[in-house]
Write a protein that holds these residues in place. Sequence first.
Motif, mmCIF file in Angstrom:
data_model
loop_
_atom_site.group_PDB
_atom_site.id
_atom_site.type_symbol
_atom_site.label_atom_id
_atom_site.label_comp_id
_atom_site.label_asym_id
_atom_site.label_seq_id
_atom_site.Cartn_x
_atom_site.Cartn_y
_atom_site.Cartn_z
ATOM 1 N N ILE A 222 0.863 -1.187 0.000
ATOM 2 C CA ILE A 222 0.000 0.000 0.000
ATOM 3 C C ILE A 222 0.899 1.237 0.000
ATOM 4 C CG2 ILE A 222 -1.747 1.321 1.247
ATOM 5 C CD1 ILE A 222 -2.766 -1.248 2.443
ATOM 6 N N MET A 223 0.639 2.148 -0.907
ATOM 7 C CA MET A 223 1.442 3.365 -0.996
ATOM 8 C C MET A 223 1.333 4.183 0.290
ATOM 9 S SD MET A 223 3.370 5.600 -2.442
ATOM 10 C CE MET A 223 3.509 4.985 -4.116
ATOM 11 N N ILE A 224 2.495 4.628 0.809
ATOM 12 C CA ILE A 224 2.523 5.508 1.980
ATOM 13 C C ILE A 224 2.985 6.903 1.588
ATOM 14 C CG2 ILE A 224 3.570 5.943 4.234
ATOM 15 C CD1 ILE A 224 3.746 2.925 4.633
ATOM 16 N N GLY A 225 4.169 6.986 0.963
ATOM 17 C CA GLY A 225 4.666 8.304 0.586
ATOM 18 C C GLY A 225 6.034 8.224 -0.055
ATOM 19 N N VAL A 226 6.721 9.368 -0.081
ATOM 20 C CA VAL A 226 8.022 9.495 -0.745
ATOM 21 C C VAL A 226 9.005 10.146 0.220
ATOM 22 C CG1 VAL A 226 9.259 10.559 -2.675
ATOM 23 C CG2 VAL A 226 6.942 9.683 -3.014
ATOM 24 N N ILE A 227 10.240 9.622 0.264
ATOM 25 C CA ILE A 227 11.283 10.210 1.113
ATOM 26 C C ILE A 227 11.660 11.583 0.567
ATOM 27 C CG2 ILE A 227 13.680 10.014 1.882
ATOM 28 C CD1 ILE A 227 13.353 7.008 1.936
ATOM 29 N N ARG A 228 11.594 12.594 1.439
ATOM 30 C CA ARG A 228 11.940 13.953 1.041
ATOM 31 C C ARG A 228 13.308 14.394 1.548
ATOM 32 N NH1 ARG A 228 9.568 14.230 -3.373
ATOM 33 N NH2 ARG A 228 7.296 14.420 -3.336
ATOM 34 N N SER A 229 13.723 13.905 2.723
ATOM 35 C CA SER A 229 15.038 14.294 3.239
ATOM 36 C C SER A 229 15.552 13.224 4.180
ATOM 37 C CB SER A 229 14.965 15.645 3.957
ATOM 38 O OG SER A 229 14.160 15.557 5.120
ATOM 39 N N ILE A 230 16.892 13.144 4.285
ATOM 40 C CA ILE A 230 17.546 12.179 5.167
ATOM 41 C C ILE A 230 18.541 12.944 6.030
ATOM 42 C CG2 ILE A 230 18.961 10.099 5.302
ATOM 43 C CD1 ILE A 230 17.946 9.374 2.494
ATOM 44 N N GLY A 231 18.328 12.893 7.357
ATOM 45 C CA GLY A 231 19.210 13.605 8.267
ATOM 46 C C GLY A 231 20.072 12.651 9.060
ATOM 47 N N PRO A 232 21.315 13.021 9.373
ATOM 48 C CA PRO A 232 22.199 12.139 10.147
ATOM 49 C C PRO A 232 21.722 12.003 11.583
ATOM 50 C CG PRO A 232 23.193 14.293 9.881
ATOM 51 C CD PRO A 232 21.956 14.301 9.048
ATOM 52 N N GLY A 233 21.967 10.842 12.164
ATOM 53 C CA GLY A 233 21.576 10.605 13.545
ATOM 54 C C GLY A 233 22.687 9.936 14.328
ATOM 55 N N GLY A 234 22.491 9.799 15.620
ATOM 56 C CA GLY A 234 23.496 9.174 16.465
ATOM 57 C C GLY A 234 23.410 7.659 16.410
ATOM 58 N N GLY A 235 24.449 7.001 16.853
ATOM 59 C CA GLY A 235 24.457 5.548 16.884
ATOM 60 C C GLY A 235 24.517 4.961 15.493
ATOM 61 N N GLY A 236 23.797 3.882 15.292
ATOM 62 C CA GLY A 236 23.847 3.197 14.007
ATOM 63 C C GLY A 236 22.667 3.477 13.115
ATOM 64 N N TYR A 237 21.837 4.500 13.426
ATOM 65 C CA TYR A 237 20.621 4.735 12.659
ATOM 66 C C TYR A 237 20.540 6.179 12.174
ATOM 67 C CZ TYR A 237 19.143 0.341 14.802
ATOM 68 O OH TYR A 237 19.078 -0.965 15.211
ATOM 69 N N PHE A 238 19.831 6.366 11.070
ATOM 70 C CA PHE A 238 19.374 7.705 10.698
ATOM 71 C C PHE A 238 18.207 8.053 11.614
ATOM 72 C CE2 PHE A 238 21.884 8.175 7.000
ATOM 73 C CZ PHE A 238 21.912 6.978 6.316
ATOM 74 N N ASP A 239 18.156 9.277 12.067
ATOM 75 C CA ASP A 239 17.040 9.609 12.950
ATOM 76 C C ASP A 239 16.045 10.578 12.311
ATOM 77 O OD1 ASP A 239 18.516 12.201 15.116
ATOM 78 O OD2 ASP A 239 18.508 11.931 12.948
ATOM 79 N N ARG A 240 16.319 11.068 11.111
ATOM 80 C CA ARG A 240 15.401 12.020 10.487
ATOM 81 C C ARG A 240 15.207 11.677 9.013
ATOM 82 N NH1 ARG A 240 12.020 14.892 13.208
ATOM 83 N NH2 ARG A 240 12.105 16.594 11.698
ATOM 84 N N ILE A 241 14.528 10.582 8.743
ATOM 85 C CA ILE A 241 14.171 10.239 7.366
ATOM 86 C C ILE A 241 12.722 10.677 7.173
ATOM 87 C CG2 ILE A 241 13.971 8.410 5.649
ATOM 88 C CD1 ILE A 241 15.966 6.799 7.276
ATOM 89 N N LEU A 242 12.551 11.850 6.608
ATOM 90 C CA LEU A 242 11.216 12.428 6.478
ATOM 91 C C LEU A 242 10.525 11.920 5.218
ATOM 92 C CD1 LEU A 242 11.739 16.132 7.618
ATOM 93 C CD2 LEU A 242 10.868 14.185 8.925
ATOM 94 N N VAL A 243 9.273 11.534 5.392
ATOM 95 C CA VAL A 243 8.466 10.978 4.302
ATOM 96 C C VAL A 243 7.233 11.858 4.108
ATOM 97 C CG1 VAL A 243 7.134 8.986 3.511
ATOM 98 C CG2 VAL A 243 9.267 8.644 4.802
ATOM 99 N N GLU A 244 7.022 12.278 2.889
ATOM 100 C CA GLU A 244 5.823 13.057 2.563
ATOM 101 C C GLU A 244 4.699 12.107 2.161
ATOM 102 O OE1 GLU A 244 4.273 16.587 -0.475
ATOM 103 O OE2 GLU A 244 6.292 15.756 -0.667
ATOM 104 N N PRO A 245 3.574 12.103 2.880
ATOM 105 C CA PRO A 245 2.476 11.184 2.530
ATOM 106 C C PRO A 245 1.945 11.464 1.126
ATOM 107 C CG PRO A 245 2.116 12.199 4.681
ATOM 108 C CD PRO A 245 3.243 12.938 4.041
ATOM 109 N N ARG A 246 1.548 10.404 0.446
ATOM 110 C CA ARG A 246 0.941 10.581 -0.865
ATOM 111 C C ARG A 246 -0.500 11.088 -0.740
ATOM 112 N NH1 ARG A 246 2.280 8.539 -5.840
ATOM 113 N NH2 ARG A 246 4.387 8.823 -5.039
ATOM 114 N N VAL A 247 -1.154 10.762 0.372
ATOM 115 C CA VAL A 247 -2.530 11.203 0.598
ATOM 116 C C VAL A 247 -2.531 12.660 1.052
ATOM 117 C CG1 VAL A 247 -4.599 10.890 2.024
ATOM 118 C CG2 VAL A 247 -3.357 8.896 1.157
ATOM 119 N N ASN A 248 -3.424 13.451 0.466
ATOM 120 C CA ASN A 248 -3.623 14.838 0.904
ATOM 121 C C ASN A 248 -4.707 14.832 1.984
ATOM 122 O OD1 ASN A 248 -4.165 17.538 1.275
ATOM 123 N ND2 ASN A 248 -4.172 18.042 -0.901
ATOM 124 N N PHE A 249 -4.285 14.831 3.245
ATOM 125 C CA PHE A 249 -5.238 14.703 4.345
ATOM 126 C C PHE A 249 -6.115 15.948 4.497
ATOM 127 C CE2 PHE A 249 -1.942 11.635 5.358
ATOM 128 C CZ PHE A 249 -2.681 10.530 5.754
#
Length: 280
Positions: A222-249
């Motif tokens: 099921i479509m959720i959205g598209v990644i718009r930006s990727i921010g660095p995070g601490g440890g072993g993970y990205f902490d700011r992977i922002l996704v823009e929803p495909r649905v216009n709520f």
Amino acid sequence: MQTLYALLRLFREYIVFTLLTGLSLFLIANNNSAPVQVLRSFSILTFASFQSGSNQIANLFTSAQDAQTLRDVNVALMEEVMQLRQLRQENLELRRKIGFRERVSYPLVPAEIIGKNLSLGQNMITIDAGSDDSVGVNMPVINEHGLVGKIIATTAGYAIAQLALHRDFRATAKVKRSRIDGIIAWDEGDMLILKNIDKTADIIPGDTIVTSEYSNIYPSEIMIGVIRSIGPGGGGYFDRILVEPRVNFASLERVFVMRYRSSSQRSHLEETMFPDEDER
């Protein structure tokens, strides 16, 4: 005879005036002297001017009436054009939804949104379909653009759905291109965040995010959205992977409830073992 004589006496002034006027006009018409010609020309010009003014006044009223008629016709045509545009938009939307329903493998229950609560992260909607329509708790809610949320409460004729923009929303998701798995949740405003992604994962802005096959509530793809930006995070993970929803709520008016039931045993087990990362 006496009656005729009485009438002549009664109207003698008018009769004499009429005869004299007729005689005067006859003499003027048949007299070619210079003064009479001047008088005749003046009379003709005066009559022509009076007739021209009368025609202009009549034309003025006629023009005003014509202008009002044209304005009324213009308003009616504008209303008709607006109605045709609305019908065209509804027709296009209906065609999209018919095509969408043909592509979905699960039964769908169409519903109108009759209430919205869009504040402070408590984003929910009320729809006009309930248990009488085979709508149940935890059933996915979608539209032709993608994932909207899930059902959290029902009555016989109505249901409340938690939107993907709700602060408690969670769903297992994946990057469609690279098949990387993560958890999608609400971030803030009208954006989502993809969590639990390793720094070395193959993801880039523009990647499409869909539900994964590991979800117990939502069918996969099921479509959720598209990644718009990727921010660095601490440890072993990205902490700011922002996704823009495909649905216009903001403009959401109609939805579909997927008659897809989750496994209660699996839900209980996963909530017990993974309380912080469940699909709530």
